[in-house]
Design an enzyme around this catalytic site. Structure first.
Site, PDB file in Angstrom:
ATOM      1  N   ILE A  21       0.822  -1.211   0.000  1.00 54.05           N
ATOM      2  CA  ILE A  21       0.000   0.000   0.000  1.00 54.05           C
ATOM      3  C   ILE A  21       0.857   1.263   0.000  1.00 54.05           C
ATOM      4  O   ILE A  21       0.505   2.269  -0.611  1.00 54.05           O
ATOM      5  CB  ILE A  21      -0.981  -0.001   1.192  1.00 54.05           C
ATOM      6  CG1 ILE A  21      -1.997   1.129   1.074  1.00 54.05           C
ATOM      7  CG2 ILE A  21      -0.238   0.059   2.512  1.00 54.05           C
ATOM      8  CD1 ILE A  21      -2.886   1.031  -0.128  1.00 54.05           C
ATOM      9  N   LEU A  59      -8.382  -1.685   9.514  1.00 57.22           N
ATOM     10  CA  LEU A  59      -8.972  -0.739  10.455  1.00 57.22           C
ATOM     11  C   LEU A  59      -8.266   0.601  10.388  1.00 57.22           C
ATOM     12  O   LEU A  59      -7.041   0.667  10.437  1.00 57.22           O
ATOM     13  CB  LEU A  59      -8.870  -1.281  11.888  1.00 57.22           C
ATOM     14  CG  LEU A  59      -9.885  -2.357  12.301  1.00 57.22           C
ATOM     15  CD1 LEU A  59      -9.591  -3.681  11.610  1.00 57.22           C
ATOM     16  CD2 LEU A  59      -9.863  -2.542  13.813  1.00 57.22           C
ATOM     17  N   HIS A 232       1.162 -10.814  14.891  1.00 59.25           N
ATOM     18  CA  HIS A 232      -0.045 -10.327  15.567  1.00 59.25           C
ATOM     19  C   HIS A 232      -1.186 -11.269  15.201  1.00 59.25           C
ATOM     20  O   HIS A 232      -1.402 -11.571  14.026  1.00 59.25           O
ATOM     21  CB  HIS A 232      -0.303  -8.896  15.091  1.00 59.25           C
ATOM     22  CG  HIS A 232      -1.676  -8.380  15.308  1.00 59.25           C
ATOM     23  ND1 HIS A 232      -2.232  -8.252  16.549  1.00 59.25           N
ATOM     24  CD2 HIS A 232      -2.609  -7.925  14.426  1.00 59.25           C
ATOM     25  CE1 HIS A 232      -3.442  -7.737  16.427  1.00 59.25           C
ATOM     26  NE2 HIS A 232      -3.686  -7.535  15.148  1.00 59.25           N
ATOM     27  N   TYR A 263      -9.571  -6.015  19.117  1.00 64.04           N
ATOM     28  CA  TYR A 263     -10.416  -5.246  18.215  1.00 64.04           C
ATOM     29  C   TYR A 263     -11.256  -6.205  17.382  1.00 64.04           C
ATOM     30  O   TYR A 263     -10.923  -7.391  17.229  1.00 64.04           O
ATOM     31  CB  TYR A 263      -9.598  -4.296  17.329  1.00 64.04           C
ATOM     32  CG  TYR A 263      -8.637  -4.960  16.371  1.00 64.04           C
ATOM     33  CD1 TYR A 263      -9.072  -5.468  15.149  1.00 64.04           C
ATOM     34  CD2 TYR A 263      -7.280  -5.036  16.666  1.00 64.04           C
ATOM     35  CE1 TYR A 263      -8.191  -6.053  14.261  1.00 64.04           C
ATOM     36  CE2 TYR A 263      -6.386  -5.620  15.778  1.00 64.04           C
ATOM     37  CZ  TYR A 263      -6.846  -6.126  14.579  1.00 64.04           C
ATOM     38  OH  TYR A 263      -5.977  -6.712  13.693  1.00 64.04           O
ATOM     39  N   ASP A 553      15.875  25.362  17.077  1.00 60.08           N
ATOM     40  CA  ASP A 553      16.476  26.566  17.647  1.00 60.08           C
ATOM     41  C   ASP A 553      17.812  26.185  18.258  1.00 60.08           C
ATOM     42  O   ASP A 553      17.987  25.085  18.787  1.00 60.08           O
ATOM     43  CB  ASP A 553      15.543  27.246  18.657  1.00 60.08           C
ATOM     44  CG  ASP A 553      15.198  26.383  19.846  1.00 60.08           C
ATOM     45  OD1 ASP A 553      15.388  25.133  19.790  1.00 60.08           O
ATOM     46  OD2 ASP A 553      14.719  26.925  20.855  1.00 60.08           O
ATOM     47  N   GLY A 567      24.564  24.606  20.771  1.00 60.49           N
ATOM     48  CA  GLY A 567      23.566  23.859  21.527  1.00 60.49           C
ATOM     49  C   GLY A 567      22.386  23.582  20.622  1.00 60.49           C
ATOM     50  O   GLY A 567      21.713  24.506  20.161  1.00 60.49           O
ATOM     51  N   LEU A 651      27.736  25.453  32.795  1.00 63.20           N
ATOM     52  CA  LEU A 651      29.147  25.087  32.939  1.00 63.20           C
ATOM     53  C   LEU A 651      29.385  23.751  32.248  1.00 63.20           C
ATOM     54  O   LEU A 651      28.828  22.733  32.633  1.00 63.20           O
ATOM     55  CB  LEU A 651      29.527  24.996  34.413  1.00 63.20           C
ATOM     56  CG  LEU A 651      29.299  26.271  35.247  1.00 63.20           C
ATOM     57  CD1 LEU A 651      29.645  26.006  36.712  1.00 63.20           C
ATOM     58  CD2 LEU A 651      30.106  27.439  34.695  1.00 63.20           C
TER      59      LEU A 651
END
Length: 820
Positions: A21, A59, A232, A263, A553, A567, A651
């Site tokens: 799919i 589903l 499953h 289900y 950022d 950072g 630090l």
């Protein structure tokens, strides 16, 4: 099936591996965008090649805690509803019904209804009687209520694959079955061809959409695919008299009995039942047979393994308890179907930097298939998807999260937790601990409560600070949900930070080192703020994409003319910079070899100054400045930054000296009342200052001006990535808006819908109680026209909680506490 293009092909040569799919959807999306030289290779027969698509029960529940997955599912429903094959719709909109048989589950359904409202999905929590109307076979005595979503339903996956295959073929694509991929050719770091047992196919782009065979294709390309296949159970009953005479495939909503990991869906006069209640059954992707080999083993298809009856027995009893009609029938057929899980349950999408032109579209369920295909097609043709896909980016996993053992263990845990009620702060239990800072032992001694993020053990509060709670006075009582993974100690730690000083372990924050003679020009070009400052300067800036969306950022410290410490947020930041770095610029992730302590509070200077010969006064060491110095015996890079709104420094030192740095600061701080504080207090304090968290408060869906970060953009710079798009942008129609809840006892946690004048208008991003303010703070994406003082409502577990638009920053607007 082989097809010859009927018109001249356009675009690069694309080979898609896998005609399930995802592969069929991707071929359709690519050819619709004008890339018509598309070849889809499939090892099995078409149109049912034997992968997960061939057995999928279909589903589609659109509601998810993840906005991205919800949007993928919404598009999948929209697209499949528009498709037909053999005159049959590819989507059967019967709706969905999730049941609650415990009070905890019923509360969770209210929370899921909030997610649905946030993401624009129709749904409502309904009574037991309404559940019985929707599913007459239910024993209503065990049902407390349900969550009904009328637009959910059944995707007819094989029909949808065929319909999209036909459309793509008409535009020039070709689909070749019985072609087993045996190799990926490459040259100079780019993909050049796909080798099969029936020939070689030159390619400029290759997409692995091979499902649970993805790791095999990845290995051929030299790319790790962090995917674990698991089996499953799915079974069908015999005919039920109660469904006798049924002619439609299904007429009732697809049903979830999540309290028992089950289900249900109709198959005309039978019931199909899927179970996640059994033990995880991991499969080795390298041992799953090919189609012909599976048939030789008397398997129906490679993805369909024999039904393990011993795993089914407890679930069958649960099924019969919920649906008494099943007591008169037995299981007629069953199988263990294989499909894909990742360590965090999300798909794996994107182009590999190590092999340009090689793309992944893996670990995708039918529910999200068309949405994923659209995102990847947009990404390939336009340079970025219209969806926020940072949760799915193939670069998101740390190196420590990519081992086969980790992927297997976490994948199995994801299977076990598919239907569990999960708290947003709830960490996975194993494998832990994995990554620890050099201070971990000291934190344990202080009674740290650790939660996990990106493999790191992160203290959220310390039991050693429990005596401080007695000094707080009465705190508002919390409901059971918001009280999980929370402690009043967090309030005490926040107050101690505001009144004295605290040590925060900031080691998990990513650190990059960028060096070389072109480092300044490169970073200045890649980011939005002005980095052309003298060594010693620290700058908050943004990584934007070409549309002006916020990729991340950053905090950039210029430590020397050609050396910067950055950072950053995620591995995607490193990947993005490496993709764009010119020759002569070196970028290195130094996180693992370094550590960081945030020293924050009004007494931070009293703590640090006696430990160093350098001048740490406000005049001698200004805000957003950096300096390499010593604290005691420890060499550190000190940056005067504060993400909690108080005086202080970050630090940094090397990991081998981290423990010595902690001990030096701890010993010196005892006479000052210094404590260690955790991320729970940190999150409260940063929201009081309005500091954004990338990935939560903003993503590349948002521009700096929408997110309230225009101060980090210098439009007068000569050029930077995203500048042209920002110049074209008009006034924002939405903004990241601070809210204060009116009731001092009320709390929300994030992702709740926000209502303006009774209509859903946005959703909460970050939320935390502001202990200094005595109110819960919630940031939310809302229409730009709202003014300070406007009233809104936040839906929390079905209750409308009043809140007011506030002016930011909420705390210390003149920055007097930081700049002193």
């Amino acid at each position: 099936m082989t097809s010859t293009p009927t018109h001249q092909t356009q675009g690069p040569r694309v080979v898609v591996i896998g005609a399930g799919i995802v592969g069929c959807s991707l071929a359709d999306e690519l050819t619709a965008r004008g890339w018509t030289d598309v070849t889809v290779l499939e090892q099995g027969p078409l149109p049912a090649p034997g992968g997960s698509t061939s057995h999928a029960p279909g589903l589609v529940f659109q509601t998810s805690p993840s906005k991205t997955l919800a949007e993928f599912a919404k598009y999948t429903v929209e697209k499949f509803r528009s498709l037909e094959a053999d005159g049959v719709s590819c989507f059967h909109q019967v709706g969905g019904l999730e049941l609650a048989t415990t009070p905890e589950r019923l509360a969770d359904l209210h929370r899921r209804a909030g997610y649905a409202a946030s993401w624009g999905i129709r749904g409502e929590v309904v009574s037991t009687a309404r559940c019985k109307e929707l599913w007459p076979l239910l024993d209503e005595s065990v049902v407390l209520g349900g969550f009904h979503t009328p637009d959910d339903g059944l995707a007819r996956a094989l029909l949808a694959a065929r319909a999209q295959m036909d459309r793509a073929t008409a535009r020039g694509a070709r689909f070749l079955d019985r072609h087993t991929v045996t190799g990926i050719e490459q040259e100079d770091g780019r993909v050049t061809a796909v080798v099969t047992d029936r020939g070689t196919f030159p390619a400029d782009r290759v997409v692995s959409a091979a499902g649970f065979w993805g790791p095999i294709i990845g290995r051929m390309a030299g790319i790790d695919v962090p995917l674990q296949p698991l089996a499953h159970q799915y079974a069908k009953t015999g005919p039920l008299p109660e469904l006798g005479g049924a002619t439609a495939e299904a007429s009732k909503p697809i049903l979830r009995f999540q309290d028992r990991d089950l289900y249900f869906r109709e198959h005309t006069d039978r019931i199909g039942i899927g179970s996640y209640a059994h033990r995880p059954l991991p499969m080795d992707p390298f041992a799953i047979p090919a189609y012909d080999e599976a048939r030789a083993r008397d398997m129906e298809m490679p993805s369909s393994y024999p039904f393990t009856v011993e795993d089914w027995a407890p679930s069958w009893e649960d099924c019969r308890r919920l649906l008494p009609a099943l007591r008169e029938t037995e299981i007629e057929t069953g199988f263990n179907g294989v499909f894909s899980f990742t360590p965090d349950g999300m798909p794996v999408l994107g182009e590999a930097r190590q092999l340009r032109g090689f793309w992944l579209a893996e670990a995708v369920w039918v529910t999200h298939s068309a949405g994923v295909a659209r995102a990847v097609a947009e990404w390939m043709t336009d340079g970025r998807p219209s969806f926020d896909v940072h949760e799915c980016d193939l670069t998101r996993f740390e190196e420590a999260q990519r081992s086969p053992a980790y992927i297997r263990e976490r994948g199995a845990q994801q299977f076990a937790e598919v239907y569990d009620v999960l708290h947003p702060l709830q960490p996975m239990e194993q494998p832990r601990p994995l990554r620890v800072s050099p201070f971990h032992t000291r934190q344990q001694q202080l009674g740290a409560l650790f939660l996990e993020g990106t493999g790191w053990e992160r203290p959220h509060w310390y039991e050693a600070n429990a005596p401080l709670v007695d000094t707080l006075g009465d705190l508002p009582e919390r409901d059971a949900w918001s009280a999980r993974y929370w402690s009043p100690i967090a309030a005490a730690e926040a107050r101690a930070t505001r009144e004295k000083a605290a040590l925060y372990d900031m080691t998990p924050l990513r650190r990059l080192e960028v060096t070389g003679p072109g480092a300044l020009a490169f970073l200045d070009r890649m980011t939005s703020n002005n980095l052309r400052k003298k060594p010693g300067a620290v700058t908050y800036t943004l990584l934007l994409d070409e549309t002006g969306g916020i990729r991340s950022d950053l905090t950039v410290a210029r430590l020397a003319p050609d050396r910067f410490q950055v950072g950053a947020n995620s591995p995607a930041d490193l990947d993005w910079l490496l993709r764009h770095a010119p020759a002569g610029v070196q970028i290195r992730d130094i996180t693992a070899g370094t550590c960081c302590i945030g020293v924050w509070g009004p007494l931070a200077r009293d703590l640090v100054q006696p430990l160093t010969r350098d001048d740490f006064s406000h005049e001698g060491f200004g805000y957003f400045r950096a300096r390499e110095t010593y604290v005691g015996h420890v060499p550190v890079t000190a940056m005067r930054l504060s993400y909690v709104g108080e005086l202080g420094w970050e630090l940094y030192t090397t990991a081998d000296l981290g423990l010595r740095l902690w001990d030096t600061l701890w010993e010196a701080g005892q006479d000052l009342g210094v404590i260690a504080a955790g991320r729970s207090a940190f999150n409260s304090l940063r929201l009081e200052k309005g500091y954004r968290a990338w990935g939560t408060d903003m993503t590349d869906e948002h521009t700096p001006f929408e997110a309230g970060l225009g101060f980090a953009v210098r439009m007068d710079k000569e050029d930077f990535v995203g500048k042209a798009a920002l110049e074209r942008a008009g006034e924002p129609s939405r903004r990241l808006t601070p809210l204060l809840l009116d009731d001092p006892a009320a709390v929300v946690l994030g992702k709740e819908p926000v209502f303006v004048d009774g209509a859903q208008a946005g959703y909460v991003t970050s939320a935390s109680y502001g202990y200094t303010l005595g109110r819960c703070i919630a940031y939310a994406w809302l229409p730009a026209g709202l003014t300070t003082g406007a009233g809104v409502h936040i839906e929390y577990f079905g209750e409308k909680v009043p809140a007011t638009v506030a002016e930011e920053p909420l705390f210390d607007p003149k920055m007097t506490r930081i700049r002193r």
